[in-house]
Design an enzyme around this catalytic site. Sequence first.
Site, short mmCIF file in Angstrom:
data_model
loop_
_atom_site.label_atom_id
_atom_site.label_comp_id
_atom_site.label_asym_id
_atom_site.label_seq_id
_atom_site.Cartn_x
_atom_site.Cartn_y
_atom_site.Cartn_z
N THR A 135 -2.35 -15.21 31.93
CA THR A 135 -2.34 -14.51 30.64
C THR A 135 -2.79 -15.41 29.50
O THR A 135 -2.67 -16.64 29.59
CB THR A 135 -0.89 -14.02 30.36
N ASP A 136 -3.26 -14.80 28.41
CA ASP A 136 -3.61 -15.60 27.22
C ASP A 136 -2.36 -16.11 26.50
O ASP A 136 -2.45 -16.96 25.62
CB ASP A 136 -4.50 -14.80 26.26
N GLU A 137 -1.18 -15.58 26.90
CA GLU A 137 0.05 -15.99 26.20
C GLU A 137 0.39 -17.46 26.45
O GLU A 137 1.19 -18.05 25.72
CB GLU A 137 1.22 -15.08 26.59
N TYR A 161 8.65 -16.08 29.49
CA TYR A 161 7.57 -15.50 30.31
C TYR A 161 6.33 -16.39 30.26
O TYR A 161 5.81 -16.81 31.29
CB TYR A 161 7.22 -14.08 29.81
N LYS A 165 4.47 -18.67 33.20
CA LYS A 165 3.07 -18.47 33.61
C LYS A 165 2.27 -19.77 33.43
O LYS A 165 1.45 -20.13 34.26
CB LYS A 165 2.42 -17.33 32.81
P1 NAD Z 1 3.71 -5.69 36.59
O1 NAD Z 1 5.05 -6.16 36.10
O2 NAD Z 1 3.27 -4.30 36.28
O3 NAD Z 1 3.61 -5.85 38.18
C1 NAD Z 1 4.10 -6.99 38.86
C2 NAD Z 1 4.10 -6.68 40.34
O4 NAD Z 1 4.58 -7.87 41.02
C3 NAD Z 1 5.07 -5.54 40.73
O5 NAD Z 1 4.43 -4.69 41.66
C4 NAD Z 1 6.25 -6.26 41.34
O6 NAD Z 1 6.94 -5.49 42.32
C5 NAD Z 1 5.58 -7.48 41.95
N1 NAD Z 1 6.50 -8.62 42.13
C6 NAD Z 1 7.36 -9.13 41.21
N2 NAD Z 1 8.05 -10.15 41.74
C7 NAD Z 1 7.59 -10.31 43.02
C8 NAD Z 1 7.91 -11.20 44.07
N3 NAD Z 1 8.86 -12.14 43.94
N4 NAD Z 1 7.25 -11.09 45.23
C9 NAD Z 1 6.29 -10.13 45.42
N5 NAD Z 1 5.96 -9.24 44.46
C10 NAD Z 1 6.61 -9.33 43.27
O7 NAD Z 1 2.67 -6.76 36.02
P2 NAD Z 1 1.17 -6.53 35.53
O8 NAD Z 1 1.19 -6.11 34.11
O9 NAD Z 1 0.45 -5.72 36.53
O10 NAD Z 1 0.63 -8.04 35.57
C11 NAD Z 1 0.06 -8.57 36.77
C12 NAD Z 1 -0.30 -10.02 36.54
O11 NAD Z 1 -1.24 -10.11 35.46
C13 NAD Z 1 0.88 -10.90 36.15
O12 NAD Z 1 0.74 -12.13 36.81
C14 NAD Z 1 0.75 -11.05 34.65
O13 NAD Z 1 1.28 -12.28 34.22
C15 NAD Z 1 -0.75 -11.01 34.47
N6 NAD Z 1 -1.23 -10.48 33.17
C16 NAD Z 1 -0.75 -9.31 32.66
C17 NAD Z 1 -1.26 -8.81 31.46
C18 NAD Z 1 -0.80 -7.48 30.89
O14 NAD Z 1 -1.20 -7.13 29.77
N7 NAD Z 1 -0.01 -6.68 31.61
C19 NAD Z 1 -2.22 -9.53 30.76
C20 NAD Z 1 -2.69 -10.74 31.31
C21 NAD Z 1 -2.19 -11.20 32.51
#
Ligand code: NAD
Length: 358
Positions: A135-137, A161, A165
């Site tokens: 993430t950009d965070e 969080y 990350k």
């Molecule tokens: P989300 O919370 O919607 O989904 C996370 C998924 O990971 C879920 O399906 C959950 O069941 C699974 N999970 C959690 N803990 C687990 C574990 N211990 N073992 C196996 N599976 C596990 O998250 P998202 O929004 O889809 O984000 C996905 C990735 O992208 C993350 O790594 C997040 O940091 C990154 N990201 C998100 C955003 C955003 O805007 N949502 C932006 C940039 C990066």
Amino acid sequence: MPSRILVTGGSGFIGSAVVRHIIQNTTHLVANLDKLTYAGNLESLASVNASARYCFYHVDICDSGALDLVFAEFQPTAVMHLAAESHVDRSIDGPSDFIQTNIVGTYSLLEATRRYWSGLSVTEKSAFRFHHISTDEVYGDLEGTDDLFTETTPYSPSSPYSASKASSDHLVRAWQRTYGLPVLVTNCSNNYGPYHFPEKLVPHVILNALAGEPLPVYGDGSQIRDWLYVEDHARALVEVLTKGTVGETYNIGGHNEKRNLEVVEAICELLDELVPLEVDRNQARSYKELITFVKDRPGHDRRYAIDASKIERELGWVPQKTFETGLRKTVQWYLDNRQWWQRVLSGDYRLGRLGSDL
Ligand code: NAD
């Protein structure tokens, strides 16, 4: 030859978009490895569930033994690591799961990958990829209005969080420097789009507005985020996986800097058009009347904005959706897919959990 891609967190918001994108637009095979926390929803994968190129493993990334079994059975040529605890507010209320999954889990996935990767032939080893999705965070926040996060911006995370990350990003890069694991890292801005869990800003506002409930905005709503439509992110990730240079980091963003209040108001305007409120005593009414300012989140970053010129220049990726077209599509999706979010709100989505438990 089609790749065999192991996607962790493939039942989450972005992970499910990645799985749908790969199955619908490529010939690659996908194994979705997911613990199915509250954020995991197999109903987001209904459109690909029947594909012979898709399978599911109900596994925690912290479980080394189960990871070894998945690697041995699926024999991936690439890992896309999205599994994480992802909600900043939850990380403030209880950081423990974030440390466990995002740091310890990434470590145990890296080690399982390394054990498997070490046993591959020289050619298979160099073709293998471990793509870490971040993430950009991790960069903290920006003070100046013209500043942008680049791939070399120093890390300065603010929340549990983003700190977890950042830690996982460092681990991934160390596994390349120390062990030669072929890694790629991407850091992306805020995503929005279909299948987004209702606790996040965009779906929360849409669903509260439809229910006639207050639309909470932190502080004065002036925090700036750079918004990217989730399907543009999924496409960018597959571009990086297949064309990116090993060891490189790519920032991904939508060139859509918006204040939180602007986002909430834009959603209200779309709902005013698509599902207008009844006229009251000859007065047109707007969903904006529901906007309520609430106490700001501790440590709330003021502004994030991504310089995405490297991925555009080197891999030719550009977002296809503007904020206006993406937000309209998103609001329309929530109007057309009430069953998906009603089952999330009622908790029923957690009942139908099928797959191969290890
Ligand atoms: P989300 O919370 O919607 O989904 C996370 C998924 O990971 C879920 O399906 C959950 O069941 C699974 N999970 C959690 N803990 C687990 C574990 N211990 N073992 C196996 N599976 C596990 O998250 P998202 O929004 O889809 O984000 C996905 C990735 O992208 C993350 O790594 C997040 O940091 C990154 N990201 C998100 C955003 C955003 O805007 N949502 C932006 C940039 C990066």
